[in-house]
Design an enzyme around this catalytic site. Structure first.
Site, PDB file in Angstrom:
ATOM      1  N   ARG A 126       0.958  -1.110   0.046  1.00 48.33           N
ATOM      2  CA  ARG A 126       0.092  -0.112  -0.213  1.00 48.33           C
ATOM      3  C   ARG A 126       0.889   1.392   0.165  1.00 48.33           C
ATOM      4  NH1 ARG A 126      -1.874  -3.694   3.838  1.00 48.33           N
ATOM      5  NH2 ARG A 126      -4.159  -4.554   3.232  1.00 48.33           N
ATOM      6  N   LYS A 151      -1.903  -2.576   7.263  1.00 44.93           N
ATOM      7  CA  LYS A 151      -3.068  -2.667   7.464  1.00 44.93           C
ATOM      8  C   LYS A 151      -3.630  -3.616   8.878  1.00 44.93           C
ATOM      9  CE  LYS A 151      -8.053  -1.935   5.647  1.00 44.93           C
ATOM     10  NZ  LYS A 151      -8.857  -2.044   4.566  1.00 44.93           N
ATOM     11  N   HIS A 222      -2.349   2.686  -5.604  1.00 49.89           N
ATOM     12  CA  HIS A 222      -2.989   1.315  -5.213  1.00 49.89           C
ATOM     13  C   HIS A 222      -3.331   0.570  -6.673  1.00 49.89           C
ATOM     14  CE1 HIS A 222      -4.836  -0.677  -1.588  1.00 49.89           C
ATOM     15  NE2 HIS A 222      -5.395  -1.312  -2.533  1.00 49.89           N
ATOM     16  N   ARG A 225      -0.644  -2.209  -6.801  1.00 50.84           N
ATOM     17  CA  ARG A 225      -0.918  -3.041  -5.933  1.00 50.84           C
ATOM     18  C   ARG A 225      -1.732  -4.134  -6.493  1.00 50.84           C
ATOM     19  NH1 ARG A 225      -1.212  -4.778  -0.618  1.00 50.84           N
ATOM     20  NH2 ARG A 225      -3.359  -5.323   0.400  1.00 50.84           N
ATOM     21  N   HIS A 248      -3.718  -9.553   3.290  1.00 53.32           N
ATOM     22  CA  HIS A 248      -5.422  -9.562   3.495  1.00 53.32           C
ATOM     23  C   HIS A 248      -5.563 -10.318   4.857  1.00 53.32           C
ATOM     24  CE1 HIS A 248      -6.508  -8.404  -0.878  1.00 53.32           C
ATOM     25  NE2 HIS A 248      -6.052  -7.529  -0.107  1.00 53.32           N
ATOM     26  N   TYR A 257      -9.253 -10.980  -7.613  1.00 51.58           N
ATOM     27  CA  TYR A 257      -8.661 -10.864  -8.447  1.00 51.58           C
ATOM     28  C   TYR A 257      -8.954 -12.003  -9.400  1.00 51.58           C
ATOM     29  CZ  TYR A 257      -6.262  -7.696  -5.467  1.00 51.58           C
ATOM     30  OH  TYR A 257      -5.979  -6.368  -4.813  1.00 51.58           O
TER      31      TYR A 257
END
Length: 287
Positions: A126, A151, A222, A225, A248, A257
């Site tokens: 990120r 995150k 982003h 990414r 994640h 994806y």
């Protein structure tokens, strides 16, 4: 409020976002936030959609900030029924092809911007994670990049590309004055004791996209990414590996994806292809 957020070990970016949300709410009504109630929250939520045209995800974030303030700071009740969260919207980004990513990187207007763009794409970090990389996070012995404080305050390691390592060494040798902490130090001469801001990464993407002739597409940090994950999937990487590389928490986040990978879509046949349908001319003869 800041004290309550820090007691729970919230990330600094979340603290800034929550405080800004409550401040904006207070300024909109020109009153202290502890003097505002459910009716004001409902009016504010409607205004965010109708006047400011905020996305549902942004409105949800603002409501999360207010909910935290009222429950954890003011110790008041919060009715989900009276203040429902908006329905979440998931939009698929427009992925760049590997050739377009190459054009973007080649069009960077400085070695500094080039190194940042390559880092974003090669690690899937990120923009805040990439901005806060430190020199010792580039582990050339193990060929990994250590990403700290992602995150949810989760650390992770990602692979270090040999091409990225060469580019970072070229960039580092070209700096006027090297300091020992931040990989991408701030200010115009890159000599600050603070890291570069995430806005600089936006600028790097925008200027490179314009120079590469990709400015008709929406290019932002982003997106690289997303390209990282999609291109890995198309190259044969499994979803679990990509989930770990992206940091994640839930595999469901990573399954997006599958929608973006042209390889996975192209190998799945439409059920229409299994039907035996007469051609238009043949049907006319029978009629």
């Amino acid at each position: 409020m800041i004290e309550e957020l820090r007691r729970r070990n919230f990330a600094e970016s979340t603290i800034r976002s929550y405080v800004h949300g409550v401040e904006h709410f207070s300024r909109y009504f020109h009153r202290r936030p502890d003097q505002l109630g459910p009716e004001h929250i409902r009016q504010y939520q409607a205004m965010l959609f109708t006047k400011l045209k905020f996305s549902p995800n942004t409105v949800t974030q603002r409501l999360g900030a207010l909910r935290f303030f009222y429950i954890k700071v003011l110790k008041k009740n919060w009715s989900v029924a009276e203040t429902p969260y908006p329905k979440k919207v998931v939009r698929l980004p427009e992925i760049l092809s590997p050739e377009e990513v190459t054009r973007l990187i080649d069009a960077a207007d400085s070695t500094f911007h080039r190194a940042m763009l390559m880092t974003l794409y090669a690690t899937g970090a990120r923009r805040a994670e990439a901005a806060h990389l430190k020199v010792h996070d580039i582990d050339s012995r193990r060929m990994v990049v250590h990403i700290h404080g992602g995150k949810g305050n989760r650390d992770r390691d990602v692979m270090l590309s040999a091409k990225l390592l060469d580019a970072l060494r070229d960039y580092w040798r070209g700096l006027r004055r090297r300091q020992s902490e931040w990989l991408f130090p701030g200010n115009a001469w890159h000599t600050s004791s603070r890291p570069v801001t995430t806005k600089v990464m936006w600028t790097a993407c925008q200027s490179a996209a314009e120079r590469a002739g990709l400015d008709k597409k929406r290019i932002y940090p982003h997106l690289l990414r997303h390209c990282f994950a999609t291109h890995l999937l198309e190259a044969g990487a499994d979803l679990r590996t990509i989930q770990m590389l992206l940091g994640h928490r839930d595999l469901e986040e990573t399954t997006i994806y599958l929608h973006l990978s042209s390889r996975h879509l192209s190998v799945t046949a439409s059920p229409l292809d299994a039907l035996t349908i007469r051609e238009q001319g043949e049907r006319a003869k029978h009629e």
